[in-house]
Scaffold this motif. Structure first.
Motif, PDB file in Angstrom:
ATOM      1  N   ILE A 122      17.415   1.820 -11.007  1.00 35.10           N
ATOM      2  CA  ILE A 122      16.430   1.841  -9.897  1.00 35.10           C
ATOM      3  C   ILE A 122      17.192   1.588  -8.791  1.00 35.10           C
ATOM      4  N   ALA A 123      16.918   2.431  -7.705  1.00 33.17           N
ATOM      5  CA  ALA A 123      17.576   2.119  -6.699  1.00 33.17           C
ATOM      6  C   ALA A 123      16.584   1.793  -5.456  1.00 33.17           C
ATOM      7  N   LEU A 124      16.904   0.743  -4.605  1.00 34.03           N
ATOM      8  CA  LEU A 124      15.955   0.241  -3.447  1.00 34.03           C
ATOM      9  C   LEU A 124      16.714   0.684  -2.223  1.00 34.03           C
ATOM     10  N   ASP A 125      15.887   0.984  -1.173  1.00 35.78           N
ATOM     11  CA  ASP A 125      16.194   1.151   0.037  1.00 35.78           C
ATOM     12  C   ASP A 125      16.742  -0.047   0.780  1.00 35.78           C
ATOM     13  N   LYS A 126      17.884  -0.321   1.336  1.00 35.66           N
ATOM     14  CA  LYS A 126      18.298  -1.415   1.927  1.00 35.66           C
ATOM     15  C   LYS A 126      17.809  -2.084   3.148  1.00 35.66           C
ATOM     16  N   HIS A 127      16.816  -1.096   3.826  1.00 35.20           N
ATOM     17  CA  HIS A 127      16.372  -1.678   4.943  1.00 35.20           C
ATOM     18  C   HIS A 127      14.955  -1.504   5.194  1.00 35.20           C
ATOM     19  N   GLN A 128      14.414   0.108   4.611  1.00 30.99           N
ATOM     20  CA  GLN A 128      12.884   0.407   4.814  1.00 30.99           C
ATOM     21  C   GLN A 128      12.170  -0.255   3.659  1.00 30.99           C
TER      22      GLN A 128
ATOM     23  N   VAL B 280       7.201   0.258  -2.211  1.00 32.47           N
ATOM     24  CA  VAL B 280       5.726   0.583  -3.022  1.00 32.47           C
ATOM     25  C   VAL B 280       6.114   1.556  -4.182  1.00 32.47           C
ATOM     26  N   GLU B 281       6.809   2.297  -3.965  1.00 33.36           N
ATOM     27  CA  GLU B 281       7.074   3.586  -4.613  1.00 33.36           C
ATOM     28  C   GLU B 281       7.960   3.204  -5.979  1.00 33.36           C
ATOM     29  N   VAL B 282       8.999   2.352  -5.405  1.00 38.63           N
ATOM     30  CA  VAL B 282       9.910   1.834  -6.436  1.00 38.63           C
ATOM     31  C   VAL B 282       9.277   0.941  -7.410  1.00 38.63           C
ATOM     32  N   VAL B 283       8.379   0.153  -7.014  1.00 40.56           N
ATOM     33  CA  VAL B 283       7.551  -0.830  -8.009  1.00 40.56           C
ATOM     34  C   VAL B 283       6.576  -0.122  -8.882  1.00 40.56           C
TER      35      VAL B 283
END
Length: 388
Positions: free
Chosen positions: A357-363, A368-371
């Motif tokens: 699962i990849a998270l955006d580092k700044h945005q 919300v979409e990741v969780v």
């Protein structure tokens, strides 16, 4: 007459201080050398620390000394408490039992699943004591009660009708207290069990008789119903370099906001974090226990309750696990590898049976979409295990 354990609880709920006394009735701070405990400055009428209580571990009563030792460590970590138990050769109360006991002693919880039958019946015996005062004690003794202003009055002389009524007073039980006991129990899971065992099997039988091929019984997952009624567990890494820690996971999974662990202020090392989640396809909200070590896993059932494992990609993380290789571990539990967009995923992690699962580092608005993706993925696994 209340038990010593109930007496101790009432004092601790009120914030009363206690003093330990040795065999010479001299105050001491040594819980091992102490013989009695008193909630006054005097050693008179103290409670014996070697007296058994209604709190049980594996159906064996625990002495009052162990209860007070646990209370003295109510603010200590599990590791500190365990180390002191081993040093003093005192019984170690397991992690979950310790939380249950502390909550009960402080009054946060009115019941404890580890309190024996004698303590549970103590409260129910109180009304009968009232009846004893009215009719079973010495009939010549004066009968008194307390008015709203706090003044004692003689019931027998001032209100003979009330006196006669109290003599015939009985404790009445309604059907709820008789059938359910002192603890409210949710039997909703039995509905699902009945549906799986009866309704689905009848439907399968009906389809077979009508010429359709039956596909066999419906799978209930690998967990027993007793495990399904307990809080599922999420294991996360204990490494300080991990993206997900006990300090930021609650904000991340409950409020969909990722916070860098370096920006989280930690005042003490917590042993666990609880997270509440309501799923669309599971009838009841679930409370997850998030831990970063397996010290409290004193029984095999704890491993049966592990539903997700977060990994940093280092195999040393699994050294003390029941399944200590990635190949075995991620066949039994859902695996998740969190990383930032643009970072390379190690080759060996790509070969593991884990969800990357990849998270955006700044945005942060993308969190919300990741969780949501994480919970949707985990929900499918929970349903397969038997959570409905």
């Amino acid at each position: 007459m209340s038990s010593p354990l109930s007496t101790v609880r009432e004092h601790l709920k009120n914030g009363d201080k206690f003093t330990l006394f040795d065999e010479n009735k001299v105050s001491t701070d040594d819980i091992v050398a102490a013989k009695t405990v008193s909630f006054s400055d005097s050693a008179d009428n103290g409670l014996s620390l070697d007296e058994s209580t209604e709190f049980t571990i594996e159906e064996k009563p625990v002495v009052l000394r162990v209860i007070l030792h646990c209370w003295l460590h109510k603010d200590s970590s599990a590791a500190e408490y365990l180390a002191d138990c081993q040093k003093l050769h005192l019984t170690n109360i397991s992690f979950l039992q310790r939380n249950d006991l502390i909550n009960w002693l402080t009054g946060e919880s009115e019941t404890s699943q580890y309190i024996g039958a004698s303590e549970k019946t103590d409260a129910s015996s109180q009304p009968s004591q009232k009846g004893d005062v009215s009719g079973k004690n010495d009939q010549s003794a004066p009968r008194s009660t307390t008015t709203s202003s706090g003044e004692a009055t003689n019931i027998e002389t001032e209100d003979p009708v009330l006196f006669k009524t109290l003599q015939n007073e009985r404790v009445l039980l309604d059907h709820n207290s008789s059938l359910r006991g002192s603890k409210p129990i949710d039997f909703g899971y039995l509905i699902k069990d009945a549906e799986l065992k009866l309704v689905h099997s009848l439907k399968s039988s009906s389809r077979s008789k009508s010429g359709k091929v039956s596909k066999g019984p419906v799978s209930r997952g690998t967990s027993s119903s007793s495990v399904l009624r307990k809080d599922p567990i999420i294991l996360i890494p204990s490494a300080t370099s991990s993206m997900i820690t006990l300090g930021n996971i609650k904000e991340f999974l409950e409020h969909s906001k990722y916070i860098n662990p370096r920006d989280v202020t930690v005042t003490k090392e917590d042993d666990l974090v609880t997270i509440e989640k309501k799923f669309d396809n599971i009838s009841r909200p679930l409370r997850f226990l998030v831990v970063n070590n397996t010290r409290m896993f004193t029984k095999p059932e704890y491993w049966d309750r592990v539903v997700a494992v977060f990994t940093t990609g280092h195999t040393w993380q699994f050294a003390n696990y029941q399944w200590n290789t990635p190949q075995d571990l991620f066949q039994h539990c859902n695996g998740y590898y969190f990383h930032f967009n643009g970072e390379d995923v190690p080759q060996h992690v790509q070969q593991w049976n884990v969800q990357r699962i990849a998270l955006d580092k700044h945005q942060r608005f993308k969190d919300v979409e990741v969780v949501r993706f994480f919970w949707t993925n985990l929900e499918k696994s929970l349903i397969a295990r038997g959570y409905h």
